[in-house]
Design a protein around this motif. Sequence first.
Motif, PDB file in Angstrom:
ATOM      1  N   LYS A 381       0.801  -1.220   0.000  1.00 62.51           N
ATOM      2  CA  LYS A 381       0.000   0.000   0.000  1.00 62.51           C
ATOM      3  C   LYS A 381       0.837   1.276   0.000  1.00 62.51           C
ATOM      4  N   ILE A 382       2.067   1.212   0.431  1.00 65.57           N
ATOM      5  CA  ILE A 382       2.831   2.439   0.661  1.00 65.57           C
ATOM      6  C   ILE A 382       3.616   2.902  -0.558  1.00 65.57           C
ATOM      7  N   ASP A 383       3.643   2.109  -1.616  1.00 66.51           N
ATOM      8  CA  ASP A 383       4.292   2.495  -2.883  1.00 66.51           C
ATOM      9  C   ASP A 383       5.709   3.012  -2.659  1.00 66.51           C
ATOM     10  N   ILE A 384       6.473   2.262  -1.898  1.00 68.94           N
ATOM     11  CA  ILE A 384       7.823   2.701  -1.561  1.00 68.94           C
ATOM     12  C   ILE A 384       8.749   2.705  -2.770  1.00 68.94           C
ATOM     13  N   ASN A 385       8.435   1.911  -3.798  1.00 73.53           N
ATOM     14  CA  ASN A 385       9.258   1.883  -5.000  1.00 73.53           C
ATOM     15  C   ASN A 385       8.819   2.898  -6.052  1.00 73.53           C
ATOM     16  N   GLY A 386       7.668   3.522  -5.828  1.00 75.06           N
ATOM     17  CA  GLY A 386       7.187   4.534  -6.759  1.00 75.06           C
ATOM     18  C   GLY A 386       6.528   3.995  -8.002  1.00 75.06           C
TER      19      GLY A 386
END
Length: 515
Positions: A381-386
């Motif tokens: 959910k946090i889209d850390i890789n973009g």
Amino acid sequence: MVVLALQNGAATAAPESVNGASALPLSASARAAALKSAQDAAGSTAAELGLGAQEALVVRDVVKDADGTVHTRYERTYAGLPVLGGDLVTHVAKSGALKGVSKATGARIAVASTDARISAATAKKAALADAGSGNASARKVVWAAGAKSVLAYESVVKGVQADGTPSELHVITDATTGKKIYEYQGIDTGTGTSEYSGTVTLGTTAAASGGFDLLDSGRGGHKTYDLNGGTSGTGTLFHDADDAWGDGTPANRQTAAVDAAYGAAVTWDFYKSAFNRNGIAGDGKAAYSRVHYGNAYVNAFWNDSCFCMTYGDGSGNSHPLTSLDVAGHEMSHGLTAATAGLKYSRESGGLNEATSDIFGTSVEFFANNSADVGDYLIGEKIDINGDGTPLRYMDKPSKDGGSADYWSRNVGRLDVHYSSGVANHFFYLLSEGSGAKTINGVSYNSPTYDGSTVAGIGRAKAYQIWYKALTTYFTSSTDYAGARTGTLKAASDLYGAGSAEYNAVAAAWKAVNVQ
């Protein structure tokens, strides 16, 4: 050996198990009494175990199973000095007979002298040079995690890591030669409208001055604080006039707090429902959460020193790292610290990280939240890789580009977030089995090292086995071979030796090349 006695009303029914091996929960007073009783008898226990005259036992935890078995976790001292890597767990039957001992080291603990040739100041200086910067403290210890006991200094250097995460680097220095023996990192890297989990119910408390505080008195007094870009202290306790928190967007400062508080509440409830565990340390006391740490800080962490979870706001301060599985992950670092104490380095560090992924994933499934359905993806959910991809994959860990699918001699050299892949893969296989399948709309295709086909036993049984092993058989130095041994013992305790569950544990470890 001390057999823990429970007074009437001190415990409730344990979860169903084949052999009565699930842990009974203890009230705060019963737990305190059990710890005291075990400590009072520590001298006779040390003698029965055949420990040396200069060794003493310090009780850390006591767990009693439904069948009467008592597991007592100890640290050791030698000539009054703390022994690092000397922790052990005794397993005593209801009759009082010793069933076995799980030790971090099998070697005898002894040093020729407790007089150091180098000073604490010299050890601190070396540790500071190794860390680059910070403030250091040092204490004399006996290092027992190697093949031979060594008189040493443990220096703790507090500072900041390259990504802005606080640092508590523990450096072990030989007190005779001044050489570094070992090092490990001590920092393990929420009605409201949340960003990730929709509209949720929160535990709040009416403030004496009016309005409401984000304080969950029903779950040990968990509090959620706003650091407002700061990197130290607790910040300001979240307060609201009408008890309606956040709006689902990161622009509203309360939104991240809603996610963090919700995550802590669901994790607390999961521990209680699944394991009859009353909070992180089993003592009914809550940790606390801090949000809005730093500026565009792309991480979250557990700090055992403050007994707290801390969350950054992510890239551009638009993706706070407060999703449900991340919250469960961080809180579970505290669980590991309160039980096995797996050192955050090498294979034990990988097992530490995997434990948090295992229980963070289990928390997400337990929540049964339609806005964030359960899956075997970490941080999706946090889209850390973009690019919308998750941080880690449990069915095939190598899909993240760095994690290990299988054990090899080089696994311990990997960063702990990558070496965790072996245990994450084991847990997925044990829960769901190998091959292609779709679960809650997510497609998985889990391979095996030897091409074998593994049949899963279900996630609930898998996490019961892992929890049992963590709390009664793992020690600070447990590696992958030790994890296999511990989970097989746990499966035998819970479901019987030679049971389908026991055989599935063996098959899942073989499938990730741990034999």
